[in-house]
Write an enzyme that holds these catalytic residues in place. Sequence first.
Site, PDB file in Angstrom:
ATOM      1  N   SER A 104       0.798  -1.226   0.000  1.00 31.68           N
ATOM      2  CA  SER A 104       0.000   0.000   0.000  1.00 31.68           C
ATOM      3  C   SER A 104       0.829   1.273   0.000  1.00 31.68           C
ATOM      4  O   SER A 104       0.316   2.336  -0.336  1.00 31.68           O
ATOM      5  CB  SER A 104      -0.940   0.015   1.209  1.00 31.68           C
ATOM      6  OG  SER A 104      -0.229   0.209   2.416  1.00 31.68           O
ATOM      7  N   LYS A 131       0.721   4.565   6.932  1.00 30.64           N
ATOM      8  CA  LYS A 131       0.168   5.379   5.848  1.00 30.64           C
ATOM      9  C   LYS A 131       0.800   6.769   5.908  1.00 30.64           C
ATOM     10  O   LYS A 131       1.538   7.106   6.838  1.00 30.64           O
ATOM     11  CB  LYS A 131      -1.355   5.516   5.954  1.00 30.64           C
ATOM     12  CG  LYS A 131      -2.130   4.216   5.967  1.00 30.64           C
ATOM     13  CD  LYS A 131      -2.137   3.518   4.626  1.00 30.64           C
ATOM     14  CE  LYS A 131      -2.954   2.232   4.662  1.00 30.64           C
ATOM     15  NZ  LYS A 131      -2.830   1.453   3.420  1.00 30.64           N
TER      16      LYS A 131
END
EC number: 3.4.21.89
Length: 281
Positions: A58, A119
């Site tokens: 990701s 993230k």
Amino acid sequence: MENAPSAEPTDQPARAAAKPAPPKSEWRDLATFLVKLALIVFVVRSFIFSPFSIPSESMLPRLLIGDYLFITKWNYGYSKHSLPWSLPLIPGRILPGTPARGDVVVFKAPPGNDTDWIKRVIGLPGDTVQMQNGQLVLNGKPVPKQAVANFVLPITPNFQRCQPQFEQVDAKGNPICSIPRFRETLPNGKQYDVLDQGMLPKDNTGVYTVPAGHAFMMGDNRDNSMDSRFSHEEGGIEFVPLENVEGKAIVNFWSTDGSANWLLPWTWFTAARWSRIGEGF
């Protein structure tokens, strides 16, 4: 000849024999050492820095599966999530701080708050965030997005899910994946690269307004990241409470392509991605 005088009897009692020192317990010493070591590790991991490994794609292109990095723990304050297993020893947040837009952070992912995710911080409290045709819009203004050279990654045991349209071979005939890459520049000047593999549903969204005490997180691999764009029902994390943020990513300390065999020590070195070690954020 006079006889030599005989030794006179003494009135002092004989000295008591010295008491033997109590035998040392090696097991007790070992236990004491292990307790001290565990305490040091607990303090360091909770309040100074902690290691973290990358389990997913990701955050491509910045982070690859098989990367190992250190995060610092003091940047944004401390909460129970700063402690191993989120031990409930810290009420709320102490010494609180707010991440900067563009920081790469590790946090406990909602709604379960029991799994570490990594993230990039995109939106802060009060910000509005939206995606329009694959372009990030922050507080009503499109974030500049410039095409740069494709991201090229060898097909290895740690990366095998290349979309067919991006599959190629290099000059030596080895399979590679070549993915369109873009550079975004946030209003604070922070630049980073993102991957865009095509137009997908979350390339167009409604407007998200970040509530107080929360942050909006996104993965750099925009079409392969479950992040704040997705609801809990969709498997996403929605807005992340700042209390959940554990630390800030600072440096890669190891990276492997997954081809090592633990029973063959020399493969530990051939599998290492040496150029990634020491890479900062």
